[in-house]
Design a protein around this motif. Structure first.
Motif, short mmCIF file in Angstrom:
data_model
loop_
_atom_site.label_atom_id
_atom_site.label_comp_id
_atom_site.label_asym_id
_atom_site.label_seq_id
_atom_site.Cartn_x
_atom_site.Cartn_y
_atom_site.Cartn_z
N GLY A 164 -0.41 -12.67 3.85
CA GLY A 164 -0.09 -11.41 4.33
C GLY A 164 -0.77 -10.23 3.33
N ALA A 165 -1.48 -9.53 4.18
CA ALA A 165 -2.37 -8.31 3.40
C ALA A 165 -1.70 -7.11 3.87
CB ALA A 165 -3.80 -8.42 3.56
N PRO A 166 -0.53 -6.58 3.81
CA PRO A 166 -0.13 -5.47 4.45
C PRO A 166 -0.84 -4.13 4.09
CG PRO A 166 1.30 -6.08 2.49
CD PRO A 166 0.31 -7.42 3.02
N ASN A 220 -6.85 -2.01 5.81
CA ASN A 220 -7.29 -1.03 6.68
C ASN A 220 -6.32 0.13 6.59
OD1 ASN A 220 -8.66 0.32 8.38
ND2 ASN A 220 -8.03 -0.69 10.25
N SER A 221 -6.01 0.75 5.17
CA SER A 221 -5.25 1.79 5.10
C SER A 221 -3.68 1.56 5.74
CB SER A 221 -5.63 3.30 5.89
OG SER A 221 -7.01 3.66 5.62
N ASP A 222 -3.34 0.45 4.88
CA ASP A 222 -1.77 -0.14 5.28
C ASP A 222 -1.50 -0.38 6.67
OD1 ASP A 222 -1.32 0.21 2.42
OD2 ASP A 222 -0.74 2.15 2.70
N ARG A 223 -2.47 -0.73 7.61
CA ARG A 223 -2.16 -1.00 8.71
C ARG A 223 -1.68 -2.66 8.68
NH1 ARG A 223 -5.86 2.83 9.38
NH2 ARG A 223 -5.49 4.32 10.98
N GLY A 224 -2.35 -3.29 7.95
CA GLY A 224 -1.96 -4.68 7.79
C GLY A 224 -2.82 -5.68 8.55
N GLN A 225 -2.77 -7.04 8.04
CA GLN A 225 -3.42 -8.06 8.53
C GLN A 225 -2.77 -9.37 8.18
OE1 GLN A 225 -7.89 -8.16 9.21
NE2 GLN A 225 -7.83 -9.76 7.64
N VAL A 226 -2.82 -10.54 8.77
CA VAL A 226 -2.33 -11.93 8.40
C VAL A 226 -3.73 -12.86 8.58
CG1 VAL A 226 -0.71 -13.61 8.96
CG2 VAL A 226 -0.04 -11.34 8.99
N THR A 227 -3.70 -13.44 7.69
CA THR A 227 -4.95 -14.42 7.65
C THR A 227 -4.30 -15.83 7.62
OG1 THR A 227 -6.46 -13.05 6.59
CG2 THR A 227 -7.16 -15.19 6.53
#
Length: 495
Positions: free
Chosen positions: A379-381, A384-391
């Motif tokens: 998790g990278a919450p 993109n300006s705290d929009r977040g992404q999961v890899t």
């Protein structure tokens, strides 16, 4: 990458007498199967949830499962629920940590809930843990007990910040480990402790059978401290010594505060017949700190599983968040053979390193594509300006695959909702097979969604990846909870 040192050291363990329960017990239920129907439910922590007029009292939302997957027939449990010990008070943070096991081996999974903000008498942030037992109708709050820190409450101990279940004494009954990263123990540990409570036919005992304390510093005058700070902030389990019993792994996050600098460390405690074995610190890393997550699994296919640590910290050497993969050796006793770092600029990893990404704030391991290698979900919450992404990074011989890795966000086609600043998609993660199809399902928490009310998004497993076309989102508002604002629903997911 900074200086790195690996140190093995004995860790203090305060032992109490364990009396094994007599008699045979029914078949053990899987964790989170609260009603014994063999389908795994989802428990979602909302530690900032308002309960009535009480802000940040916290709660847990349980979503039952069936062959169709998760349902919306939720059960909300708080300290104001009938039968639950105590009462909802401001900043209790009930639901900050959750874990599950069939502690009394009656065929129904039970739920343990940490509330590290709980005040006990005049001791604020002392913390406690509530255990709610399962039944044919699911969790029964009227069958609840409360556990408190052995030796009495301590101010700012934050007992209950981390929880994990494992069979420490190999008697067939799961036990409960409770982390207190703020605790200062009289037994020599200066920065945290882990208490272990034994399961049995009557459930968890209310007296701890063991307390593991942090490794103390040997010289308080040295700049680079050699003790443990925030010991017990993270807990995980896995069979590290190859005896088919599940061992305990304890994370000390360290600290980089000015004048209070401590490197991170990892301590392992083997399960052992009759009582937990001697704990040993296997890593003391002089170059890394600030870990927020930990998982155990076999990414590389080696004889020994890896310990994976995630840090959301920015460092000059590694950038805005990183993963440390600890490859272990059993030669001459368990030790760390090597430490490999994964960042978003590593080979085959989607994305790029950007300030504030918090890549690694949460990590999970599971064999998503069923090829025999554990896959890493990160998790990278802050992306993109705290929009977040999961890899998703696939495991493979030698470490991880350089191709075929991928990421999800609320901008991914088929994922419900839209990516908005502050959503923090990826702050919470869990991998569980809810519909018993043999494929792991991914649930992702976005606690910043809808003015910090929070939502979870579940992506069903499809055998290779996750099915975005069948994904769905749930939040307290859609579940018609009366006070959704500021709850941070999805900040913590049961795993």
């Amino acid at each position: 990458m900074g200086r790195r040192g690996v140190l093995a050291a004995a860790v203090a363990v305060i032992m109490c007498v364990t009396i094994p329960p007599a008699g045979a017990a029914p078949a053990l239920a899987k964790p989170y199967d609260f009603d014994g129907n063999r389908f795994v439910d989802l428990a979602v922590g909302a530690p900032s949830m308002r309960v009535g007029s009480v802000r940040a009292a916290g709660g847990v939302v349980v979503l039952p499962s069936s062959k169709k997957g998760l349902s919306r027939r939720e059960k909300v449990i708080t300290q104001s629920s009938s039968g639950v010990p105590g009462s909802s008070e401001r900043d209790d943070q009930f639901g900050y940590a959750v874990t599950s096991a069939d502690f009394n081996k009656d065929g129904y999974a039970d739920l343990a809930v940490g509330q590290p903000g709980e005040a006990i008498g005049a001791d604020w942030d002392a913390g406690s843990v509530t255990v709610i037992y399962g039944s044919k109708k699911g969790l029964n709050p009227k069958r609840s007990i409360v556990l408190t820190q052995p030796g009495g409450a301590r101010i700012e101990s934050r007992w209950g910040s981390s929880l994990v279940a494992f069979d420490s004494n190999v008697d067939g009954y799961p036990d409960l480990a409770v982390g207190a990263p703020g605790s200062y123990e009289s037994g020599g540990g200066m920065g945290g402790s882990v208490s272990i409570f034994a399961g049995g036919s009557q459930g968890l005992g209310v007296r701890a059978v063991a307390v593991v304390t942090a490794q103390p510093e040997s010289d308080p005058e040295i700049v680079e401290q050699d003790g443990d700070m925030r010991f017990g902030a993270g807990l995980a389990t896995g069979d590290l010594d190859g005896d088919r019993d599940t061992d305990l792994v304890i994370l000390s996050t360290g600290s980089d505060s000015e004048g209070n600098w401590y490197p991170a460390s990892v301590t392992t405690c083997p399960a052992q017949t009759g009582r937990i074995g001697a704990c040993r610190r296997i890593l003391h890393d002089n170059g890394l700190y600030g870990y927020t997550s930990i998982a155990v699994g076999n990414m590389s296919g080696d004889a020994v599983p890896e310990i994976v640590l995630g840090s959301e910290e920015f460092t000059e050497d590694l950038g805005p968040g990183f993963i440390s993969v600890l490859r272990l050796s059993r030669s001459g006793g368990l030790s760390v053979a090597s430490v490999t770092t994964i960042v978003q600029s590593s080979r085959g990893v989607p994305g790029s390193d950007e300030e504030g990404d918090a890549f690694g704030q949460s990590v999970m391991l599971g064999d998503i594509d069923r090829d025999g290698y554990a896959d890493l979900v990160v998790g990278a919450p802050g992306e993109n300006s705290d929009r977040g992404q999961v890899t998703v990074i696939h495991g493979a011989a030698g470490g991880w695959r350089a191709t075929g890795n991928y990421s999800y966000s609320q901008k991914t086609k088929g994922v419900p909702g839209s990516a908005e600043k502050g959503d923090s998609f990826g702050a919470g993660l869990t991998l569980l097979d809810h519909n018993r199809d043999g494929r792991l399902d991914l649930s992702v928490g976005a606690p910043g969604e809808n003015k910090r009310a929070g939502v979870i998004t579940t992506l069903p497993g499809s055998g290779k990846k996750f099915s975005t076309g069948k994904s769905h989102t749930l939040g307290l508002k859609s579940l018609k909870y009366r006070y959704p604002a500021g709850a941070r629903f999805g900040n913590n997911l049961g795993r």
